[in-house]
Design a protein around this motif. Structure first.
Motif, mmCIF file in Angstrom:
data_model
loop_
_atom_site.group_PDB
_atom_site.id
_atom_site.type_symbol
_atom_site.label_atom_id
_atom_site.label_comp_id
_atom_site.label_asym_id
_atom_site.label_seq_id
_atom_site.Cartn_x
_atom_site.Cartn_y
_atom_site.Cartn_z
ATOM 1 N N GLU A 123 0.858 -1.182 0.000
ATOM 2 C CA GLU A 123 0.000 0.000 0.000
ATOM 3 C C GLU A 123 0.895 1.232 0.000
ATOM 4 N N THR A 165 5.701 5.795 8.707
ATOM 5 C CA THR A 165 4.838 6.970 8.804
ATOM 6 C C THR A 165 5.698 8.208 8.999
ATOM 7 N N LYS A 212 0.194 4.242 2.103
ATOM 8 C CA LYS A 212 0.405 4.077 3.551
ATOM 9 C C LYS A 212 1.852 3.679 3.854
ATOM 10 N N GLN A 237 5.536 -0.781 8.129
ATOM 11 C CA GLN A 237 4.806 0.432 7.755
ATOM 12 C C GLN A 237 5.600 1.639 8.232
#
Length: 158
Positions: free
Chosen positions: A81, A110, A84, A108
């Motif tokens: 993704e 961020t 994200k 992930q």
């Protein structure tokens, strides 16, 4: 028979880095074969076995050193993704499956709020083959180490 809940586990950690979320994510999604350049002591090689880099369903083979031993993991990309900065790998063959029935790694990244840099979130989900198998804390530490080395590599590329 032991309850399944004692065999199933999750470990998570966050690593603060200076590089952008997009660049770090791209290292695993777009060019994991460059990870060995960033962290040669931990990851020796990453090879595309089938599919395309960073695409769901693709299979990559990692050669790495964990706890002082050379190991191999064949992983299928289960999710990507980009919006994200998330990628999920499922181990389908290799050394981890000697101790775990299943092993899934999600990375992930961020962007940090209110400043430069990012946070890399590692999520390991696994099922041990028996109670004698340790939870993979040393593998989580390994993830922290490679995050820091990749961060350094990305900053030196700028």
């Amino acid at each position: 028979m032991a309850e399944a809940s004692t065999l199933v586990g999750k470990l998570e950690t966050d690593v603060e880095i200076k590089a952008s979320a997009g660049k770090f994510h791209h290292m695993f999604a777009g060019r994991p074969h460059h990870v060995s350049k960033a962290t040669p002591g931990n990851i020796q090689n990453c090879e595309l076995h089938e599919g395309n880099w960073g695409k769901v369903g693709s299979v990559v083979i990692w050669n790495y050193v964990h706890d002082g031993e050379a190991k191999v993991a064949k992983e299928r990309v289960e999710a990507v993704e980009p919006e994200k900065n998330l990628i999920t790998f499922r181990v389908v063959e290799g050394d981890l499956l000697k101790e775990y029935k299943s092993f899934v790694i999600t990375i992930q990244v961020t962007p940090k709020h209110g400043g430069p840099g990012s946070v890399v979130h590692w999520h390991l989900e696994y099922e041990k083959i028996s109670d004698e198998v340790a939870h993979p804390e040393t593998l989580l530490q390994f993830c922290v180490e490679i995050s820091k080395e990749i961060d350094e590599h990305l900053l030196n590329e700028e």
